[in-house]
Design a protein around this motif. Structure first.
Motif, PDB file in Angstrom:
ATOM      1  N   PRO A  91       0.807  -1.233   0.000  1.00 26.90           N
ATOM      2  CA  PRO A  91       0.000   0.000   0.000  1.00 26.90           C
ATOM      3  C   PRO A  91       0.833   1.273   0.000  1.00 26.90           C
ATOM      4  N   ILE A  92       2.043   1.213   0.544  1.00 29.47           N
ATOM      5  CA  ILE A  92       2.926   2.385   0.523  1.00 29.47           C
ATOM      6  C   ILE A  92       3.317   2.693  -0.919  1.00 29.47           C
ATOM      7  N   ILE A  93       3.733   1.655  -1.649  1.00 29.04           N
ATOM      8  CA  ILE A  93       4.123   1.838  -3.045  1.00 29.04           C
ATOM      9  C   ILE A  93       2.935   2.316  -3.878  1.00 29.04           C
ATOM     10  N   LEU A  94       1.753   1.711  -3.633  1.00 30.21           N
ATOM     11  CA  LEU A  94       0.558   2.111  -4.379  1.00 30.21           C
ATOM     12  C   LEU A  94       0.202   3.569  -4.103  1.00 30.21           C
ATOM     13  N   ALA A  95       0.286   3.984  -2.828  1.00 31.04           N
ATOM     14  CA  ALA A  95      -0.032   5.371  -2.481  1.00 31.04           C
ATOM     15  C   ALA A  95       0.931   6.345  -3.143  1.00 31.04           C
ATOM     16  N   LEU A  96       2.217   6.003  -3.160  1.00 32.93           N
ATOM     17  CA  LEU A  96       3.204   6.867  -3.814  1.00 32.93           C
ATOM     18  C   LEU A  96       2.937   6.969  -5.318  1.00 32.93           C
ATOM     19  N   MET A  97       2.517   5.859  -5.918  1.00 34.17           N
ATOM     20  CA  MET A  97       2.229   5.870  -7.355  1.00 34.17           C
ATOM     21  C   MET A  97       0.974   6.690  -7.665  1.00 34.17           C
ATOM     22  N   ILE A  98      -0.088   6.480  -6.857  1.00 35.90           N
ATOM     23  CA  ILE A  98      -1.329   7.231  -7.080  1.00 35.90           C
ATOM     24  C   ILE A  98      -1.092   8.723  -6.866  1.00 35.90           C
ATOM     25  N   ASN A  99      -0.257   9.048  -5.899  1.00 40.32           N
ATOM     26  CA  ASN A  99       0.015  10.451  -5.594  1.00 40.32           C
ATOM     27  C   ASN A  99       0.707  11.170  -6.751  1.00 40.32           C
ATOM     28  N   GLU A 100       1.402  10.407  -7.592  1.00 38.08           N
ATOM     29  CA  GLU A 100       2.118  11.003  -8.719  1.00 38.08           C
ATOM     30  C   GLU A 100       1.245  11.145  -9.970  1.00 38.08           C
ATOM     31  N   VAL A 101       0.047  10.553  -9.946  1.00 41.15           N
ATOM     32  CA  VAL A 101      -0.842  10.647 -11.105  1.00 41.15           C
ATOM     33  C   VAL A 101      -1.440  12.044 -11.166  1.00 41.15           C
ATOM     34  N   ARG A 102      -1.325  12.692 -12.284  1.00 40.01           N
ATOM     35  CA  ARG A 102      -1.811  14.060 -12.428  1.00 40.01           C
ATOM     36  C   ARG A 102      -3.164  14.142 -13.137  1.00 40.01           C
ATOM     37  N   MET A 103      -3.548  13.081 -13.857  1.00 37.29           N
ATOM     38  CA  MET A 103      -4.855  13.067 -14.525  1.00 37.29           C
ATOM     39  C   MET A 103      -5.931  12.734 -13.498  1.00 37.29           C
ATOM     40  N   LYS A 104      -6.806  13.689 -13.222  1.00 39.93           N
ATOM     41  CA  LYS A 104      -7.788  13.578 -12.155  1.00 39.93           C
ATOM     42  C   LYS A 104      -8.691  12.355 -12.317  1.00 39.93           C
ATOM     43  N   SER A 178      -3.993   1.875   1.471  1.00 37.12           N
ATOM     44  CA  SER A 178      -3.228   3.012   0.944  1.00 37.12           C
ATOM     45  C   SER A 178      -3.867   4.355   1.280  1.00 37.12           C
ATOM     46  N   ILE A 179      -5.130   4.350   1.737  1.00 40.02           N
ATOM     47  CA  ILE A 179      -5.832   5.609   2.011  1.00 40.02           C
ATOM     48  C   ILE A 179      -5.095   6.428   3.057  1.00 40.02           C
ATOM     49  N   ILE A 180      -4.639   5.781   4.114  1.00 38.47           N
ATOM     50  CA  ILE A 180      -3.992   6.519   5.205  1.00 38.47           C
ATOM     51  C   ILE A 180      -2.673   7.120   4.730  1.00 38.47           C
ATOM     52  N   TYR A 181      -1.975   6.432   3.821  1.00 35.20           N
ATOM     53  CA  TYR A 181      -0.722   6.980   3.284  1.00 35.20           C
ATOM     54  C   TYR A 181      -0.999   8.140   2.329  1.00 35.20           C
ATOM     55  N   LEU A 182      -2.086   8.048   1.562  1.00 37.83           N
ATOM     56  CA  LEU A 182      -2.464   9.161   0.690  1.00 37.83           C
ATOM     57  C   LEU A 182      -2.819  10.394   1.514  1.00 37.83           C
TER      58      LEU A 182
END
Length: 301
Positions: A91-104, A178-182
């Motif tokens: 979930p840490i890796i997933l949160a970091l990846m989702i956080n980098e997505v710029r397309m809403k 991953s929600i808590i990391y986001l």
């Protein structure tokens, strides 16, 4: 007396709001500890808890000397450590990846897809595993046969049990966890990223030197909680996946307590096994919390 009651009078609304939570823990978490004493007694239903004779550590000694002891410890620790090694970073890796997505819209789509499995019940999840991994009609085995392989009885072979258990759990809980990391990533000061860009930092460098240190306290707290329950492999999923052919790899403390306590009516013995499990978890929680506090001053208490 009036001075000691002054804080309560001043903030009585807050105490009223929190009172249901306090009552819940008293009634359902602390009051049941009264029954822990049957682990040190030879419980007889007609005599009740107080009337049953004391036997000391006899039930614990019986468990330590039993044939199943080392198998239960090996399986419980094996599944827990496997789950911690694979499931905790995911979930840490997933949160970091989702956080980098710029397309809403794509970001929302990814979040929805990864959150959705969390809402499946354990029974449904295990049913899906049985269908997809069936040697006769399962999708996975059909793909294996298509490429020239032999069908594999995944749910019957002990060597596959831990992998299936852990990976299916990662798939189901990764998005939700991953929600808590986001949320932690959202609290990082954007000026830190701006400063890093000015200094010429690449995106990966900003993730490593800005994002990860920013969520490190959250990671440490969740790691402590995970290690504190390392002996607490859940009962329901293991029990549903368990059968006589994979028992060698799937028999854990929770299922052993069920067989001996509920099916075998050995209430005192099963209470002793459960208490041993809880004490080990408590010791691990205290040790990991102490270590985390010494290393980076982040801990539960």
């Amino acid at each position: 007396m009036s001075r000691s009651l002054k804080p309560f009078r001043k903030n009585w609304e807050l105490y009223v709001i929190i009172s249901p939570v306090i009552l819940y823990y008293i009634i359902f978490e602390y009051f049941p500890m009264y029954g822990v004493q049957i682990a040190f007694k030879n419980f007889i239903a007609t005599k009740g808890i107080w009337g049953s004779p004391w036997v000391g550590f006899r039930h614990f000694e019986r468990f330590f000397d039993s044939y199943y002891f080392w198998r239960l410890i090996k399986n419980t620790l094996g599944i827990s450590l496997y789950q911690l090694a694979v499931g905790f970073p995911a979930p840490i890796i997933l949160a970091l990846m989702i956080n980098e997505v710029r397309m809403k819209y794509f970001r929302k789509f990814v979040q929805t897809v990864t959150y959705a499995p969390h809402f499946l019940s354990t029974v449904v999840l295990v049913g899906m595993l049985l269908m997809f991994l069936s040697p006769q009609s399962g999708l996975v085995n059909q793909i294996i046969v298509f490429f020239g392989g032999e069908p594999i009885a995944f749910m019957s072979e002990p060597k596959w049990f831990k992998t299936i258990y852990v990976l299916s759990g990662v798939w189901q809980q990764m998005g939700w966890s991953s929600i808590i990391y986001l949320a932690a990533l959202a609290g990082i000061d954007p000026q830190l990223h701006e400063a890093a860009k000015v200094d010429g930092a690449t995106r990966l460098q900003r993730i490593w030197h800005v994002n990860l240190p920013g969520i490190l306290p959250t990671i440490v707290i969740l790691l402590i909680l995970n290690v504190g329950s390392i002996m607490g492999v859940g009962f329901e999923k293991v029990f549903l996946m368990q059968n006589s052919l994979n028992m060698e790899a799937s028999d854990v403390i929770a299922t052993y307590v069920y067989r001996s306590g509920i099916l075998g009516a050995q209430y005192s013995f099963s209470a002793a096994v459960g208490l041993f499990n809880a004490v080990i978890n408590f010791i691990l929680l205290v040790l990991v919390n102490f270590t985390a506090r010494k290393l980076n001053e982040t801990s539960l208490w």
